[in-house]
Design an enzyme around this catalytic site. Structure first.
Site, PDB file in Angstrom:
ATOM      1  N   ASP A 287      43.249  47.094  25.679  1.00  0.00           N
ATOM      2  CA  ASP A 287      43.194  48.549  25.598  1.00  0.00           C
ATOM      3  C   ASP A 287      44.583  49.178  25.673  1.00  0.00           C
ATOM      4  OD1 ASP A 287      40.322  48.807  25.499  1.00  0.00           O
ATOM      5  OD2 ASP A 287      40.311  48.164  27.583  1.00  0.00           O
TER       6      ASP A 287
ATOM      7  N   HIS B  90      34.040  52.315  29.831  1.00  0.00           N
ATOM      8  CA  HIS B  90      33.806  51.252  28.848  1.00  0.00           C
ATOM      9  C   HIS B  90      34.687  51.459  27.622  1.00  0.00           C
ATOM     10  CE1 HIS B  90      32.076  48.164  26.550  1.00  0.00           C
ATOM     11  NE2 HIS B  90      30.873  48.636  26.315  1.00  0.00           N
TER      12      HIS B  90
ATOM     13  N   HIS C 146      41.643  43.328  33.952  1.00  0.00           N
ATOM     14  CA  HIS C 146      40.356  43.360  33.251  1.00  0.00           C
ATOM     15  C   HIS C 146      39.284  42.843  34.200  1.00  0.00           C
ATOM     16  CE1 HIS C 146      37.267  42.584  30.191  1.00  0.00           C
ATOM     17  NE2 HIS C 146      37.952  43.392  29.410  1.00  0.00           N
TER      18      HIS C 146
END
Length: 427
Positions: free
Chosen positions: A366, A267, A309
């Site tokens: 990210d 996460h 994703h």
């Protein structure tokens, strides 16, 4: 909402259930399962709850197929371009953008809560010198309820609001103290003459012996980073906050549960994995071509971190914003260029490769956030702390919304029992 229904029938028993078909403002329709167990004796099985709506929410909407992210109806790109982080906090908490008077009052309120009790400084100092900052953050956020127990009535909207303000205000202070304790640096006090982001940078990097010079490029980059991570619908940590809060747990305990969930590498640790990957590629001496070939090879355990994703099946809308910001920041700061140069080459190679295009494996938020945090001299063990600081407003907004929902009840998932059948104790 609609008045459509779906009839479910068990052919063996003849039992039926009338299931309401619900629709929200955006997104696919939903089948309400509230009556299915009562009417048929069956419940549903959904590992990971990826096909289950656990609540109704008016905070954030995601369309993964089209790459859309809305906060209270506003597209994320518009908020990142035009808003400040505190303005987005107000929006998530109260549902509308503030006018100048509302924003000034909100901003002043947050500033009034940036200090923490002196015993909290002692509490953080009690951790081992080498404790992970996330370990300190989980414990300290949970401990806030022992310091600020004057406003813990979850049924009182004013108490919920005060707790929300305290969390948004104090997380940067606490996060910086976790960092500074880990580094053996003296704790700094907040400066309410600074903006929210400038204050955090000073808390992190200033020293008592000299004045701290703010870098406006760094402050802008961090501001946008916080906006992009402020909320992301019913992810693992947000769902954890709601589940913990559904039992009546106080807001600090509920947010601490969210911090713990975020700590998981699947996460909140993705941006750290990106930096580890880039460093491993650099140290191995592999070319970009070799790295791409390995990523395509199903028999090779190597995987590109920060690409694709689970929710966004197209481009992550946050990645478009942060990619531009990342490039501007690197050009301005002239940071660890070999690593950043490698990241740019990898980005360009994957975006031009048909393999990644066909599978829509584009760089996500990210991929860029880890590079930005590295450029800002924030160590990797603080990456998830930064994520938690940004996401606190989303967590507390969902927690508050849940307690205002007349349909809310304690979370209690079912299970399919696969153990031994009933048996007698031997002898």
């Amino acid at each position: 909402m609609t008045n459509k229904t779906l009839t479910l029938t068990d052919n063996q028993t003849g039992k039926t259930a009338e299931l309401d078909l619900l629709e929200g403002t955006h997104g696919p329709g939903c089948i309400s399962l509230k009556n299915i167990y009562k009417d048929t004796g069956y419940f549903t099985y959904d590992p990971g709850y990826s096909m289950t709506g656990s609540c109704k929410s008016g905070i954030t909407f995601i369309n993964g197929e089209e790459g859309i992210l809305l906060h209270r109806g506003y597209p994320i790109d518009q908020l990142a371009e035009k808003s400040s982080y505190l303005e987005v906090c107000y929006l998530l908490l109260y549902g509308e953008l503030p006018d100048k008077t509302q924003f000034d009052h909100f901003s002043d309120t947050i500033k009034m809560h940036t200090m923490v009790h002196e015993n909290i400084r002692d509490f953080i100092s009690g951790f081992r010198y080498d404790a992970h900052p996330m370990a300190m953050l989980v414990g300290t956020v949970g401990a806030l309820s022992s310091f600020y127990h004057d406003s813990l009535d979850i049924n009182d909207p004013k108490h919920r609001e005060i707790s929300a303000h305290r969390l948004i205000a104090k997380l940067p202070t606490i996060a910086s103290y976790c960092y500074r304790h880990h580094r053996g640096l003296p704790f700094m006090y907040p400066d309410n003459n600074l903006s929210y982001v400038e204050n955090f940078l000073q808390l992190m990097f200033a020293v008592p012996a000299q004045s701290y010079q703010q870098n406006p490029v760094a402050a802008k980059a961090l501001e946008v980073m916080l906006i992009l991570h402020a909320d992301h619908e019913q992810n693992a940590s947000t769902s954890t906050v709601r589940l913990a809060g559904s039992s009546g747990a106080n807001p600090f305990a509920s947010i601490a549960a969210g911090v713990a969930s975020l700590w998981g590498p699947a996460h909140g640790g993705a941006n750290e994995a990106v930096i580890n990957m880039l460093e491993a590629i650099e140290q191995s001496g592999e070319t970009i071509e070799t790295t791409i070939a390995r990523a395509k090879d199903k028999n090779d355990p190597f995987r590109l971190m920060g690409f694709g994703h689970r929710v966004y099946k197209n481009f992550d809308p946050r990645a478009k914003i942060i990619a531009k910001l990342c490039h501007e920041l690197l050009d301005e700061l002239d940071g660890d260029q070999p690593l950043f140069k490698l990241a740019r080459e990898l980005e360009e190679a994957t975006l031009a490769d048909e393999y990644f295009q066909e599978r829509r494996l584009y760089p996500n938020v990210d991929f860029y956030s880890g590079i930005i945090l590295r450029a800002l001299d924030i160590p990797m063990n603080m990456f998830t702390v930064m994520f938690a600081m940004a996401r606190t407003v989303g967590w507390i907004s969902h927690w508050s919304e849940m307690h205002s929902d007349p349909e809310y009840r304690i979370g209690r998932p079912r299970q399919i029992y696969t153990g031994h059948a009933k048996r007698d104790y031997p002898g």
